[in-house]
Write an enzyme that holds these catalytic residues in place. Structure first.
Site, PDB file in Angstrom:
ATOM      1  N   TYR A  21      -2.766   0.638  10.567  1.00 35.25           N
ATOM      2  CA  TYR A  21      -2.625  -0.103   9.298  1.00 35.25           C
ATOM      3  C   TYR A  21      -1.211   0.077   8.750  1.00 35.25           C
ATOM      4  O   TYR A  21      -0.570  -0.882   8.311  1.00 35.25           O
ATOM      5  CB  TYR A  21      -3.680   0.441   8.340  1.00 35.25           C
ATOM      6  CG  TYR A  21      -3.718  -0.128   6.945  1.00 35.25           C
ATOM      7  CD1 TYR A  21      -4.002  -1.467   6.703  1.00 35.25           C
ATOM      8  CD2 TYR A  21      -3.519   0.717   5.838  1.00 35.25           C
ATOM      9  CE1 TYR A  21      -4.086  -1.948   5.390  1.00 35.25           C
ATOM     10  CE2 TYR A  21      -3.608   0.231   4.538  1.00 35.25           C
ATOM     11  CZ  TYR A  21      -3.886  -1.107   4.321  1.00 35.25           C
ATOM     12  OH  TYR A  21      -3.971  -1.581   3.026  1.00 35.25           O
TER      13      TYR A  21
ATOM     14  N   SER B 122       0.873  -1.178   0.000  1.00 35.38           N
ATOM     15  CA  SER B 122       0.000   0.000   0.000  1.00 35.38           C
ATOM     16  C   SER B 122       0.904   1.221   0.000  1.00 35.38           C
ATOM     17  O   SER B 122       2.069   1.133   0.407  1.00 35.38           O
ATOM     18  CB  SER B 122      -0.848   0.011   1.276  1.00 35.38           C
ATOM     19  OG  SER B 122      -1.562   1.226   1.403  1.00 35.38           O
TER      20      SER B 122
HETATM   21  P1  NAI Z   1     -10.937  -6.510  -0.101  1.00 39.31           P
HETATM   22  O1  NAI Z   1     -11.376  -6.279   1.300  1.00 39.31           O
HETATM   23  O2  NAI Z   1     -11.920  -6.442  -1.201  1.00 39.31           O
HETATM   24  O3  NAI Z   1     -10.181  -7.905  -0.232  1.00 39.31           O
HETATM   25  C1  NAI Z   1      -9.365  -8.417   0.781  1.00 39.31           C
HETATM   26  C2  NAI Z   1      -9.118  -9.870   0.489  1.00 39.31           C
HETATM   27  O4  NAI Z   1      -8.407 -10.448   1.583  1.00 39.31           O
HETATM   28  C3  NAI Z   1     -10.433 -10.639   0.356  1.00 39.31           C
HETATM   29  O5  NAI Z   1     -10.313 -11.591  -0.665  1.00 39.31           O
HETATM   30  C4  NAI Z   1     -10.564 -11.309   1.703  1.00 39.31           C
HETATM   31  O6  NAI Z   1     -11.342 -12.496   1.667  1.00 39.31           O
HETATM   32  C5  NAI Z   1      -9.100 -11.595   2.012  1.00 39.31           C
HETATM   33  N1  NAI Z   1      -8.878 -11.842   3.433  1.00 39.31           N
HETATM   34  C6  NAI Z   1      -9.082 -10.978   4.466  1.00 39.31           C
HETATM   35  N2  NAI Z   1      -8.830 -11.599   5.636  1.00 39.31           N
HETATM   36  C7  NAI Z   1      -8.458 -12.873   5.323  1.00 39.31           C
HETATM   37  C8  NAI Z   1      -8.087 -13.998   6.096  1.00 39.31           C
HETATM   38  N3  NAI Z   1      -8.068 -13.977   7.436  1.00 39.31           N
HETATM   39  N4  NAI Z   1      -7.752 -15.130   5.442  1.00 39.31           N
HETATM   40  C9  NAI Z   1      -7.795 -15.207   4.100  1.00 39.31           C
HETATM   41  N5  NAI Z   1      -8.146 -14.167   3.316  1.00 39.31           N
HETATM   42  C10 NAI Z   1      -8.474 -13.021   3.927  1.00 39.31           C
HETATM   43  O7  NAI Z   1      -9.778  -5.459  -0.332  1.00 39.31           O
HETATM   44  P2  NAI Z   1      -8.712  -5.226  -1.501  1.00 39.31           P
HETATM   45  O8  NAI Z   1      -8.679  -3.799  -1.719  1.00 39.31           O
HETATM   46  O9  NAI Z   1      -8.932  -6.135  -2.636  1.00 39.31           O
HETATM   47  O10 NAI Z   1      -7.382  -5.625  -0.712  1.00 39.31           O
HETATM   48  C11 NAI Z   1      -6.362  -6.468  -1.232  1.00 39.31           C
HETATM   49  C12 NAI Z   1      -5.022  -6.021  -0.683  1.00 39.31           C
HETATM   50  O11 NAI Z   1      -4.732  -4.722  -1.178  1.00 39.31           O
HETATM   51  C13 NAI Z   1      -4.968  -5.913   0.839  1.00 39.31           C
HETATM   52  O12 NAI Z   1      -3.719  -6.422   1.281  1.00 39.31           O
HETATM   53  C14 NAI Z   1      -5.042  -4.419   1.083  1.00 39.31           C
HETATM   54  O13 NAI Z   1      -4.437  -4.051   2.302  1.00 39.31           O
HETATM   55  C15 NAI Z   1      -4.311  -3.886  -0.117  1.00 39.31           C
HETATM   56  N6  NAI Z   1      -4.594  -2.508  -0.473  1.00 39.31           N
HETATM   57  C16 NAI Z   1      -5.872  -2.087  -0.741  1.00 39.31           C
HETATM   58  C17 NAI Z   1      -6.108  -0.759  -1.063  1.00 39.31           C
HETATM   59  C18 NAI Z   1      -7.471  -0.235  -1.344  1.00 39.31           C
HETATM   60  O14 NAI Z   1      -7.667   0.987  -1.357  1.00 39.31           O
HETATM   61  N7  NAI Z   1      -8.464  -1.066  -1.618  1.00 39.31           N
HETATM   62  C19 NAI Z   1      -4.994   0.210  -1.167  1.00 39.31           C
HETATM   63  C20 NAI Z   1      -3.711  -0.334  -0.884  1.00 39.31           C
HETATM   64  C21 NAI Z   1      -3.522  -1.645  -0.568  1.00 39.31           C
END
Ligand code: NAI
Length: 235
Positions: free
Chosen positions: A151, A137
């Site tokens: 975070y 991020s």
């Molecule tokens: P999201 O909330 O849509 O997806 C998160 C994913 O992680 C989901 O597939 C969820 O099932 C999985 N997950 C969460 N806890 C889990 C666990 N205990 N075990 C297995 N899987 C788990 O969010 P997004 O945006 O797709 O996030 C993906 C990555 O990108 C994350 O690491 C997030 O920190 C990072 N990120 C997101 C940003 C944003 O603005 N959406 C910006 C910068 C980084």
């Protein structure tokens, strides 16, 4: 580079958001994929069963990463890429948050990705072109606000972990990249900001960048990739 169709990529949290977009693009490009999700029964795979393995994986269940890597190697005979995407946020200041919340963030955002890479390591190093991509991020590069502070502590650690993996695997052809986006239009961002989705980075564009990184040879390694959706001050 090896024919992409023969390479195998593991993607954590591929059921929605950024992980799903990466899975969809790599699948269209002919990659064989191993998708790690908490509830495999709810995932609609982006390709037929021959090309895709869906495994149960929970970042809060140490041991599930090793089992998933093992199942991937048994199914495909190789692992070339780990994309550590699954992550959570807790929008609290470091003062408000308690130890359990800090531990939870580190468990999901740092310890689990590291366990996953360790689990896949024998195959990543054997590949000759092993790749680790951590979805970090911009919050792994700067502390944007007090509320983003907790975070950020986990994402700074994820950034350092990715650099540490890069060092550990260099001689064996493993290249590690920290992908560092600002707001991306997913469920996570929707819960954090009232900014319009169209003004954020799109998951499909991130997937495109990941695909480009995966296509680069060992002597064109990208260690960090910051991606902004808006102009902002950097320290
Ligand atoms: P999201 O909330 O849509 O997806 C998160 C994913 O992680 C989901 O597939 C969820 O099932 C999985 N997950 C969460 N806890 C889990 C666990 N205990 N075990 C297995 N899987 C788990 O969010 P997004 O945006 O797709 O996030 C993906 C990555 O990108 C994350 O690491 C997030 O920190 C990072 N990120 C997101 C940003 C944003 O603005 N959406 C910006 C910068 C980084």
């Amino acid at each position: 580079m090896a024919d992409p169709r023969s390479r195998v990529a593991m993607i954590s949290g591929a059921n929605r958001g950024i992980g799903a977009a990466i899975a969809e693009l790599l699948s269209r490009q002919g990659w064989r994929l191993s998708l790690g999700v908490r509830d495999p029964s709810r995932l609609v795979p982006p390709a037929d069963e021959g090309q895709i393995l869906v495994c149960g994986f929970d970042a809060r269940r140490p041991g599930s990463e090793q089992a998933w890597a093992q199942a991937t190697a048994e199914r495909f005979g190789r692992i070339d890429v780990v994309i550590a995407n699954a992550g959570i946020t807790i929008p609290k200041t470091v003062i408000e948050a308690n130890d359990e919340e800090l531990d939870d963030l580190f468990q999901v955002n740092v310890r689990s990705p590291l366990r996953l890479v360790r689990g896949a390591w024998p195959w990543l190093t054997r590949s000759g072109q092993g790749r680790v991509i951590t979805i970090v991020s911009l919050s792994g590069l700067r502390v944007k606000s007090a509320k983003a502070g907790l975070y950020s502590t986990s994402k700074f650690a994820a950034l350092a972990m990715t650099h540490a993996i890069r060092h550990a695997g260099w001689e064996d052809g493993v290249r590690a990249t920290a992908v560092c986006p600002g707001f991306v239009a997913t469920d996570m961002a929707a819960g954090l900001t009232d900014r319009l989705a169209q003004d954020m980075t799109q998951p499909a564009d991130l997937a495109h960048l990941v695909s480009v990184i995966l296509d680069l040879p060992n002597n064109a390694s990208v260690a960090e990739l910051p991606i902004n959706s808006t102009l902002e001050e950097m320290l």
